[in-house]
Design an enzyme around this catalytic site. Structure first.
Site: not given
Ligand code: NOJ
Length: 562
Positions: A273, A224
């Site tokens: 990751e 956002d």
């Protein structure tokens, strides 16, 4: 608190591949959770409601859901005022409900993207409460943007800035000793204080949040206000007029500063990751030539392109926008995103049923909303016909398509919401001059009757008009000519027809007709005009409206195999 799931336990469920590029041409369906389905009868849509509708989503044929904020919130801005980034709003569920929802989506082969709101928290966030209690100059205040006021007693705001929702962008607080005190910056509502992204705690906490949801199996994030995080505010603040006059070229004190990308490069290491890497899409209202920075592979990876959303239903505009954006996204190695509707804009069948945007309209359809849906006259049937044609055009394009809940039902904007029922802060903060975004957030009609048309057992939290009945899912699902059937068939066919991310324009004659071919002989022809055009040769796969022999009627799209 439930046990955290490791990435391994939630990935690779039966139907989900490990393809790191799954997002490049995905059809993503936005759910505004409080208005989708209410399972517990409290008038507000919830996570269990979403879980109960996964069969519907699967049948629709989408690849992923983007879930608007579901975090604890006082709903000062529809959930974009977040009290706690690592929990679920008790009004709409629990973390266990979240786990059940994501598990059910994944089992159905649907991925999940969640909204992250990093520019501001809510004023009820524990850090903001700590900042109020700790006093000026404290590390707690450093996490937000506090300033002393101007004037003899600090009674004037640090600057005359206006918030995005109208009203001042600086609000004064009361210090712990009860005296009038400092001011804090909120680019949006007063309940949404802006974070200070120069603060190490803020950076660390968002890394923790990204891992928290990634560990629970979330596939990606919608970011956002991605272009406002790193402000650089001088001691002597510019005026609003001065701010407005400054170029947005990476050096503006607030918007689209170059160093924001250091944050996203850092986030990329977190995304990577996981396997497949978590994805992200930026909501960044920036000049188009600056969009690829957000979409780079070292950053968020993808950015919203709102160009079609802002265009008229017009062949020349559509062609230019498509050509431009395919070239632009290629510069960063990303794929582009197509959007017609979301929770912030007037629904596209309504926009297309009104005359082109008036000069005094900031966003299309706003004058119509302000008049309560009376001025100018809406041609609802033409609007829907054009919207269906535009959707078939969109779903054939290379790149990903972001759909908004209810557009598959052909819903129009709801203009007839009484002021007393309105929720959008832009309505209140602008003193009613802005009508707000409630009209596209009215809960969905699932059935043609019942207290909230099947949304739940109780009345919906925003009033639904009587005409919602004719758009209900139950009215449309067995009707081959319905908008729902069109979306279902288009989304399933799209999966079979999608190949690489190229298209070739085909000249079929006439300024109002656009045609393009994707590899494998998938041809899309749209007649943007009202005069019938010749239908090119080929096997008809799908059409947005009735065809007439070898004639392509006006405001109609057809998919062919040539
Ligand atoms: C963009 C969101 O889409 C909108 O709904 C929200 O009001 C603002 N950002 C502020 O968070």
């Amino acid at each position: 608190m439930t046990q955290q799931l490791s990435p391994e336990t939630t990935e690779n469920t039966a139907m989900l591949s490990n393809d790191p590029d799954w997002w490049r041409q995905a059809a993503v369906y936005q759910i505004y959770p409080r208005s989708f389905a209410d399972a517990d009868g409290n008038s507000i849509g919830d996570l269990a409601g979403i879980t109960s509708r996964v069969p519907y989503l699967r049948e629709l044929g989408i690849d992923a859901v983007w879930l608007s904020p579901f975090y604890p919130s006082a709903l000062a801005d529809g959930g974009y005022d977040v009290d706690d980034y690592r929990d679920v709003d008790p009004k709409i569920g629990t973390l266990e409900d979240f786990d059940a929802m994501i598990g059910t989506l994944h089992d159905a082969g649907i991925r999940l993207i969640v909204d992250i709101v990093p520019n501001h928290s809510s004023d009820r966030h524990e850090w903001f409460q700590q900042a109020l209690a700790a006093g000026p100059g404290s590390p707690e205040r450093e996490r937000y943007i506090f300033r002393d006021g101007r004037g003899e007693h600090g009674e004037l705001p640090p600057a005359d800035w206006t918030s995005v929702f109208g009203g001042p962008a600086w609000t004064r607080i009361t210090e712990p000793d009860g005296t009038p005190g400092q001011w804090y910056l909120h680019l949006f509502a007063p309940e949404q204080p802006d974070f200070n992204w120069h603060d190490a705690d803020v950076r660390e906490d968002f890394r923790t949040t990204l891992r928290f949801w990634s560990d629970r199996g979330v596939d990606g994030f919608r970011i956002d206000v991605a272009h406002a995080l790193t402000k650089d505010l001088p001691d002597q603040l510019p005026s609003q007029a001065e701010l407005d006059a400054m170029p947005k070229d990476g050096t503006h004190p607030i918007w689209d500063r170059d160093e924001v990308h250091e944050i996203y490069a850092d986030w990329r290491t977190v995304f990577d990751e996981y396997s497949p890497p978590r994805i992200a899409v930026a909501e960044a209202w920036v000049a188009s030539d600056r969009r690829p920075r957000y979409a780079s592979a070292e950053g968020l990876g993808q950015a919203f392109n709102f160009d079609l959303l802002e265009a008229d239903f017009d062949a020349a505009q559509f062609r230019e926008i498509v050509t431009f954006n395919l070239e632009l996204s290629a510069t960063s190695g990303s794929s582009t995103t197509w959007v017609f509707s979301n929770h912030d804009v007037v629904r596209h069948p309504t926009r297309y049923g009104l005359p082109p945007k008036a000069a005094d309209e900031d966003k299309a359809g706003i004058n119509w909303l302000l008049s309560g849906g009376t001025e100018p006259q809406l041609d609802a049937a033409a609007g829907l016909r054009r919207a269906r044609a535009a959707t078939l055009f969109e779903l054939a394009l290379p790149g990903s398509a972001y759909l908004y809940q209810g557009e598959e039902l052909g819903l129009h904007e709801v203009a007839e919401i009484p002021d007393a029922s309105r929720q959008d802060p832009s309505f209140f903060n602008s003193g009613g001059a802005e009508i707000g975004r409630d009209g596209c957030r009215v809960p969905l009609p699932w059935t043609a009757s019942g207290p909230s048309y099947g949304f739940g057992e109780a009345e919906a939290h925003l009033p639904q008009p009587a005409w919602f009945a004719e758009h209900a899912v139950e009215r449309q699902e067995d009707d081959p000519g319905s908008t729902l059937s069109l979306y279902r068939r288009a989304l399933h066919l799209r999966r079979q027809l999608q190949t690489d991310e190229t298209l070739e324009w085909v000249d079929v004659g006439g300024d109002d007709v656009l045609a393009f071919r994707r590899p494998g002989g998938w041809v899309t022809v749209t007649n943007f005009g009202t005069t019938p055009a010749e239908l090119p040769a080929g096997e008809v796969l799908l059409a947005s409206g009735p065809l007439d022999g070898d004639v392509l009627p006006g405001e109609t799209t057809v998919w062919l195999r040539d």
